[in-house]
Enzyme design. Structure first.
Site, PDB file in Angstrom:
ATOM      1  N   GLN A  43       0.865  -1.184   0.000  1.00 19.53           N
ATOM      2  CA  GLN A  43       0.000   0.000   0.000  1.00 19.53           C
ATOM      3  C   GLN A  43       0.899   1.231   0.000  1.00 19.53           C
ATOM      4  O   GLN A  43       1.726   1.396   0.886  1.00 19.53           O
ATOM      5  CB  GLN A  43      -0.882   0.013   1.261  1.00 19.53           C
ATOM      6  N   ASN A  75      -3.271   4.537  -0.607  1.00 20.88           N
ATOM      7  CA  ASN A  75      -3.904   5.068   0.590  1.00 20.88           C
ATOM      8  C   ASN A  75      -4.704   6.326   0.272  1.00 20.88           C
ATOM      9  O   ASN A  75      -4.186   7.268  -0.349  1.00 20.88           O
ATOM     10  CB  ASN A  75      -2.816   5.377   1.632  1.00 20.88           C
ATOM     11  N   ASP A  76      -5.951   6.350   0.671  1.00 19.89           N
ATOM     12  CA  ASP A  76      -6.844   7.529   0.602  1.00 19.89           C
ATOM     13  C   ASP A  76      -7.299   7.954  -0.795  1.00 19.89           C
ATOM     14  O   ASP A  76      -8.456   8.305  -0.983  1.00 19.89           O
ATOM     15  CB  ASP A  76      -6.177   8.797   1.178  1.00 19.89           C
ATOM     16  N   ASP A  95     -11.660   9.161   5.835  1.00 16.87           N
ATOM     17  CA  ASP A  95     -11.545   9.354   4.386  1.00 16.87           C
ATOM     18  C   ASP A  95     -12.931   9.300   3.732  1.00 16.87           C
ATOM     19  O   ASP A  95     -13.947   9.241   4.396  1.00 16.87           O
ATOM     20  CB  ASP A  95     -10.634   8.286   3.789  1.00 16.87           C
ATOM     21  N   SER A 119      -9.758   0.747   7.217  1.00 14.70           N
ATOM     22  CA  SER A 119      -9.160   0.649   8.551  1.00 14.70           C
ATOM     23  C   SER A 119     -10.251   0.609   9.596  1.00 14.70           C
ATOM     24  O   SER A 119     -11.138   1.465   9.595  1.00 14.70           O
ATOM     25  CB  SER A 119      -8.305   1.884   8.844  1.00 14.70           C
ATOM     26  N   VAL A 207       4.834  -1.285   8.776  1.00 12.13           N
ATOM     27  CA  VAL A 207       5.562  -0.151   8.204  1.00 12.13           C
ATOM     28  C   VAL A 207       7.020  -0.204   8.669  1.00 12.13           C
ATOM     29  O   VAL A 207       7.908  -0.681   7.964  1.00 12.13           O
ATOM     30  CB  VAL A 207       4.942   1.218   8.579  1.00 12.13           C
ATOM     31  N   LYS A 369      -4.120 -20.549  35.462  1.00 16.34           N
ATOM     32  CA  LYS A 369      -4.598 -21.388  36.557  1.00 16.34           C
ATOM     33  C   LYS A 369      -5.244 -20.533  37.626  1.00 16.34           C
ATOM     34  O   LYS A 369      -4.654 -19.561  38.087  1.00 16.34           O
ATOM     35  CB  LYS A 369      -3.442 -22.179  37.171  1.00 16.34           C
ATOM     36  N   CYS A 447      -0.979 -21.934  44.832  1.00 16.04           N
ATOM     37  CA  CYS A 447       0.246 -21.396  44.224  1.00 16.04           C
ATOM     38  C   CYS A 447       1.209 -22.533  43.883  1.00 16.04           C
ATOM     39  O   CYS A 447       1.913 -22.483  42.872  1.00 16.04           O
ATOM     40  CB  CYS A 447       0.922 -20.413  45.175  1.00 16.04           C
TER      41      CYS A 447
HETATM   42  N1  3NM Z   1      -2.543   2.382  10.403  1.00 18.38           N
HETATM   43  P1  3NM Z   1       4.152   0.450  12.197  1.00 18.38           P
HETATM   44  S1  3NM Z   1      -1.405   1.912  12.615  1.00 18.38           S
HETATM   45  C1  3NM Z   1      -0.723   3.040   8.869  1.00 18.38           C
HETATM   46  O1  3NM Z   1      -4.265   1.612  13.397  1.00 18.38           O
HETATM   47  C2  3NM Z   1      -1.207   2.588  10.168  1.00 18.38           C
HETATM   48  O2  3NM Z   1      -5.062   1.755  11.401  1.00 18.38           O
HETATM   49  C3  3NM Z   1      -2.784   2.041  11.652  1.00 18.38           C
HETATM   50  O3  3NM Z   1       3.060   1.336  11.456  1.00 18.38           O
HETATM   51  C4  3NM Z   1      -4.141   1.792  12.201  1.00 18.38           C
HETATM   52  O4  3NM Z   1       4.155  -0.886  11.573  1.00 18.38           O
HETATM   53  C5  3NM Z   1      -0.423   2.360  11.277  1.00 18.38           C
HETATM   54  O5  3NM Z   1       5.421   1.205  11.951  1.00 18.38           O
HETATM   55  C6  3NM Z   1       1.038   2.464  11.371  1.00 18.38           C
HETATM   56  O6  3NM Z   1       3.790   0.451  13.652  1.00 18.38           O
HETATM   57  C7  3NM Z   1       1.710   1.129  11.516  1.00 18.38           C
HETATM   58 MG    MG Z   2      -6.513   7.734   5.468  1.00 17.77          MG
END
Ligand code: 3NM
Ligand code: MG
Length: 534
Positions: A43, A75-76, A95, A119, A207, A369, A447
């Site tokens: 993406q 994206n978007d 979006d 998302s 990412v 447990k 325990c």
């Molecule tokens: N979306 P990294 S978190 C692009 O929660 C993106 O929808 C997210 O990056 C969401 O792998 C995120 O570096 C960033 O943590 C993820």
């Molecule tokens: Mg967006």
């Protein structure tokens, strides 16, 4: 070859982020490395680029993706997706609505439909995405991340499971995103399963872990290996062997004896973070069983310990080292060591409930447990309440289903102690009826069961160390057998101890109990075990 829109492989989903590249690293070089390492879908995400720049980046990204037949989402920006002939767009909650995007995409590409990903960060957003006809969803943020400004609370691995029940029912594939790294990938895959439908993730979206690498193929390869290895053991029972076969009572009794023999032969180090009422007693019980105790609590030493210990017990009877508990469990997960969680008195205070939740969101327990009150509190059931840390009342009207439900939700083995003890992996449940009433008259017998279970879990892992079927599992070995063995060892030893003529009361009983753990024979367990598969 053309991309089959009905068969997108979401398993390793790269979201781009040029600002996270190491200094001097070329974006296109990194992209190509990541695909060579195993990225299956890309993406393009540009939050700051002007339209012209975005278009140029998307165009060149697409060329590289095309070279490897990897689908590319934008994206978007529906316009950019259309302009470069992308596989689809990915939309966030703020979006363009899915229906509007769908219309524009159909106008732009009447004969080749584009896919739309959405998302989602909670169950309501997931329900909406299903109604809107999303083609896949990204569930996040599963872990804490700084790559994106998070406006909602982190979903957590267990929260992802609840969302998977919604989208899985609708047959929509889902990836998890946010803070996913090589070290937590297996935990994410293991823990994020719909507790009702059994729906699993279709992939992991990343990412920083890939983009931030000097050679992007390295984390991509590691993640691919983890994702591909999980498939065989993804469904229940994920922490047992043989998978999908119900154990017989005779097999469980026999395996308990065998595990005791293995425990004494290998003497694994059992790391226990436990309450200050029972530290010495639990350490002595560990030694009596043939294992070695280490009762360390400082967070600074957990990473080193995670590498050398055979198993970990976290008992939060007196929570003085929460930081240590958090790091120890993560280190155990990272090293594929069993983690036994004993949530002592979890129903008693808000602090304990919150701590239990935080711990279970931070690492994956292999075995939980507790007594009826504690198991009930974890499940949120009001049928039995915890009174301090004592076990209360006769327990549940349907105890087997209570342990099954919690095991399914927490993706681990659950043991509920009481006059009869219950163990379940979420499917099979067994009732164990050994024991003596004096166990209820001394402190820390519960325990001690946790300690014994941790020792047997470590033994089971060692026995399974060469077993190739266990590759890709969060913990090698059979945690179900280990849990049963731990309960049997303490309850059978208690029967033998209570019957001794020198036992005059609870003081001599406790000494005798340690003696009988020390003298326990594999054959005695196998002969005396009272196991019923329910
Ligand atoms: N979306 P990294 S978190 C692009 O929660 C993106 O929808 C997210 O990056 C969401 O792998 C995120 O570096 C960033 O943590 C993820
Ligand atoms: Mg967006």
């Amino acid at each position: 070859p053309a991309i089959d829109m009905t068969k997108i492989d979401y398993s390793l989903y790269l979201v781009t982020g040029r600002e996270l590249l190491p200094p001097g690293k070329d974006y296109y070089e990194s992209l190509e490395e990541s695909i060579q390492g195993g990225v299956t879908v890309v993406q393009v995400r540009e939050k700051k680029a002007d339209t012209g720049e975005f278009l140029e980046i998307a165009r060149r990204t697409k060329q590289i993706c095309d070279k490897y037949s990897v689908p590319m989402f934008v994206n978007d920006r529906v316009d950019v997706a259309l302009a470069v002939g992308a596989t689809g767009v990915h939309l966030g909650q703020t979006d363009m609505p899915v229906s509007t995007a769908r219309k524009l995409l159909e106008l732009g590409h009447p004969d080749s439909p584009c896919l739309i990903g959405v998302s989602v960060g909670n169950v309501d957003e997931a329900k909406r995405a299903v109604l809107d006809g999303a083609d896949y969803v990204g569930i996040g943020a599963v872990w804490v991340t700084t790559t994106k400004n998070l406006v909602k609370p982190v979903v957590g691995v267990r929260g992802v499971g609840d969302i998977l029940d919604i989208v899985g029912d609708a047959g929509i594939p889902a990836v998890a995103i946010g803070g996913i790294k090589v070290h937590n990938a297996l935990h994410t895959l293991h823990g994020a399963v719909g507790p009702i439908t059994g729906t699993t993730l279709s992939g992991l979206a990343v990412v920083t872990e890939i983009i931030g690498a000097a050679d992007a193929s390295i984390p991509a390869k590691s993640l691919t290996r983890i994702i591909n290895s999980r498939s065989k053991h993804f469904h229940w029972p994920a922490l047992c062997l043989p998978a999908n076969t119900s154990p017989s009572a005779a097999l469980l009794a026999e395996s308990a004896g065998e595990l005791l023999t293995a425990l004494r032969e290998h003497s694994p180090l059992i790391h226990q973070i436990t309450n200050n009422v029972v530290i010495a007693q639990s350490a002595n019980a560990t030694l009596a069983l043939g294992a070695s105790p280490i009762m360390a609590t400082a967070p600074e030493e957990m990473e080193d310990l995670g590498k050398v210990v055979g198993g970990l017990l976290v008992n939060f009877g007196t929570i003085t080292s929460k930081a240590g508990m958090l790091v120890a469990g993560k280190a155990a997960n990272a090293n594929k060591k069993p983690v036994v969680f004993d949530p002592v008195g979890v129903g008693a205070t808000q602090f304990r409930r919150e701590t239990a939740s935080e711990l279970l969101n931070s690492w994956q327990a292999s075995i939980i447990k507790g007594n009826a009150g504690e198991i009930g509190a974890l499940l949120g059931s009001s049928e039995v309440v915890t009174r301090g840390v004592d076990s209360v009342g006769p327990g549940f009207s349907d105890p087997a289903n209570i342990v099954r439900a919690l095991a399914k939700r927490e993706r681990c083995i659950v043991v509920m102690t009481g006059k009869t003890d219950y163990v379940s992996d979420g499917y099979t449940a067994v009732a164990l009826s050994n024991g003596h009433s004096m166990l209820g008259d001394v402190t820390g017998s519960g325990c001690m069961v946790g300690t014994a279970i941790a020792a047997f879990a470590a033994a089971s892992r060692i026995v399974a160390s060469e077993r190739t079927e266990d590759e890709g599992k969060l913990v090698r070995g059979d945690m179900f057998q280990a849990a049963v063995a731990g309960v049997l060892a303490v309850t059978i030893a208690s029967e033998i101890a209570a019957a001794r003529p020198d036992v005059k009361g609870t003081g001599t009983f406790m000494s005798a109990l340690i003696d009988e753990l020390y003298n326990l024979k594999a054959q005695t367990i196998a002969d005396r075990a009272m196991v019923e598969v329910l």
